[in-house]
Scaffold this active site. Structure first.
Site, mmCIF file in Angstrom:
data_model
loop_
_atom_site.group_PDB
_atom_site.id
_atom_site.type_symbol
_atom_site.label_atom_id
_atom_site.label_comp_id
_atom_site.label_asym_id
_atom_site.label_seq_id
_atom_site.Cartn_x
_atom_site.Cartn_y
_atom_site.Cartn_z
ATOM 1 C CD GLU A 103 -63.255 17.744 -39.645
ATOM 2 O OE1 GLU A 103 -62.423 17.342 -38.800
ATOM 3 O OE2 GLU A 103 -62.958 18.521 -40.580
ATOM 4 C CG HIS A 144 -60.317 15.684 -42.296
ATOM 5 N ND1 HIS A 144 -59.221 16.481 -42.529
ATOM 6 C CD2 HIS A 144 -60.699 15.203 -43.507
ATOM 7 C CE1 HIS A 144 -58.956 16.489 -43.831
ATOM 8 N NE2 HIS A 144 -59.838 15.730 -44.446
HETATM 9 ZN ZN LIG Z 1 -58.352 17.922 -41.174
#
Ligand SMILES: [Zn+2]
Length: 442
Positions: free
Chosen positions: A298, A232
């Protein structure tokens, strides 16, 4: 049993029989899937009969009503089916059946030809039988077993999940940058790298498609993998990377992957887990992926006020590679970096003979052209070459040569050197020797 487990169970026998008898493994597996409903049919569970072969088997007979096609019309009929002691017997019996002369065209054929041949030979009465098989071979990439030299694909260790996709772009940056695209780019890169390193790996998506949380987590759960990395890009105005693990995990993998990002130049904000209602994870990727160790990575913020946006676009590959490296270390698989230097072409050496005397130094073949060290050849006939450091030009007998410099030595084509020195030139192919003859008059 998951679909992958079913394939893994049938594939070794299928590959074995392909190597012994030429029945394409993809065909055998596809027929087993189709005929037995992934091993769930009554015949498969009660009689170990994966292919619906009729008659008397090594373990006897199993009677069952089954559909038949008569003049393209479906009817129900009670039949005797072969009963086996195990699936291996069933696969081997399938092979034995395909060794009958009417299936001759199946043996050694490509999977498409094999599927058509088996239908043409009347294996099944369903007029769409070949198409049904081809559909499954292509959907589950069963043709990979046809090219494997006896090796079957092990269950994946890792499933990579490129977050979002299709109608769900995820986070969107000011410059039109979309999280879904970055996630896919990173994931496809890592997928290729893991494959190159021999780490069995699969993906939840390989293109820009939308997956619901249920579809996505079902793919993860049924992959057979032990680990899931969900890629992500963050949003919300921060800067730096985060890795997130399940509240039921020890967080070691998440920590290891965060280290990967900090050692490759990204600042790490935090490594954390987040609880939702009661004793459940907040994020569905943790909540719905069961026993699989899932880490959400992330990589940075798509709307960072600091340097993340530029970093992501410039360094995503370095970060993705670092994740690959640390994951390999985590699971104990030897890691090799991607060849940073281009491979050197093997050099074809050329021997040099001047007036019957072999020189100690050699030249080389450059795209089929003999290329010689200028100074060594010139000095062998008593000429000192000149060197102009400004223009980096080499002169011999007052003639300027076009040279390439390798490890401090100037080389020119044999023809040019011979011409400048006024020598005759001869090429001996068998010994790869350039013979130069003549004397220089200065
Ligand atoms: Zn995401």
């Amino acid at each position: 049993m998951t679909q992958l487990e079913f394939i893994s169970k049938v594939a070794p026998a299928a590959v074995d029989d392909m190597q012994k008898h030429g029945v394409p493994a993809s065909l055998t597996i596809a027929q087993a899937i189709l005929e037995s409903g992934w091993g769930t049919s009554e015949l498969a569970t009660k009689a170990n009969n994966l292919f619906g072969i009729k008659g008397t088997g090594p373990a006897g007979i199993y009677q069952k009503v089954s559909p038949e096609y008569v003049d393209n019309k479906k009817i129900e009929k009670l039949s005797d089916f072969r009963k086996y002691n195990n699936w291996l017997e069933s696969v081997q019996d399938h092979t034995a059946k395909l060794l009958e002369p009417r299936y001759a065209k199946v043996l050694g054929a490509s999977y498409r030809a094999a599927c058509q041949a088996i239908q043409d030979a009347g294996y099944a009465t369903d007029p769409n039988y070949a198409q049904e098989l081809i559909k499954r071979i292509e959907k589950y990439k069963l043709d990979q077993y046809d090219s494997q030299g006896g090796q079957t694909m092990p269950l994946p260790i890792l499933i990579i999940d490129p977050g979002h996709g299709g109608s769900d772009p995820g986070a969107v940056g000011a410059n039109g940058l979309k999280e879904k695209d970055l996630n896919l780019q990173i994931s496809l890169y890592q997928y290729a790298r893991f494959q190159a390193l021999g780490v069995p790996v699969v993906l939840t998506r390989t293109s820009d498609i939308a997956l619901t949380p249920d579809q996505r987590t079902k793919l993860v759960r049924e992959s057979g993998a032990k680990y899931c990395i969900s890629n992500h890009i963050n949003a919300g105005g921060g800067d730096g990377a985060e890795t997130i693990y399940s509240i039921h995990s020890d967080g070691k993998l998440a920590k290891k992957l965060a280290e990967a990002l900090s050692t490759s130049g990204q600042n790490v904000r935090r490594v954390f887990s987040r609880q939702g209602k009661q004793n459940y994870d907040y994020y569905f990727m943790h909540r719905q992926t069961g026993k699989i160790e899932t880490v959400i990575v992330e990589y940075g913020f798509i709307d960072s006020k600091q340097d993340d946006v530029a970093q992501i676009q410039r360094d995503w590959k370095i970060w993705a590679e670092s994740i690959v490296k640390n994951f390999c270390e985590f699971i104990g698989v030897p890691y090799k970096s991607q060849n940073p230097q281009p491979e050197k072409k093997p050099v074809d050496k050329v021997s040099i003979e001047v007036n019957g005397k072999m020189l100690r130094v050699q030249g080389y073949l450059n795209n089929g052209v003999s290329t010689l060290p200028v100074r060594a050849v010139a000095e062998a006939v008593g000429v000192s070459p000149g060197w102009c450091p400004d223009s980096k030009a080499v002169t011999v007998n007052g003639k300027q040569l076009t040279v390439t410099i390798e490890a401090g030595t100037s080389y020119a084509t044999a023809r040019e050197v011979a011409l400048a020195l006024g020598l005759q030139i001869e090429w001996v192919q068998e010994t790869k020797t350039v013979k130069l003859k003549g004397c220089v008059t200065v």
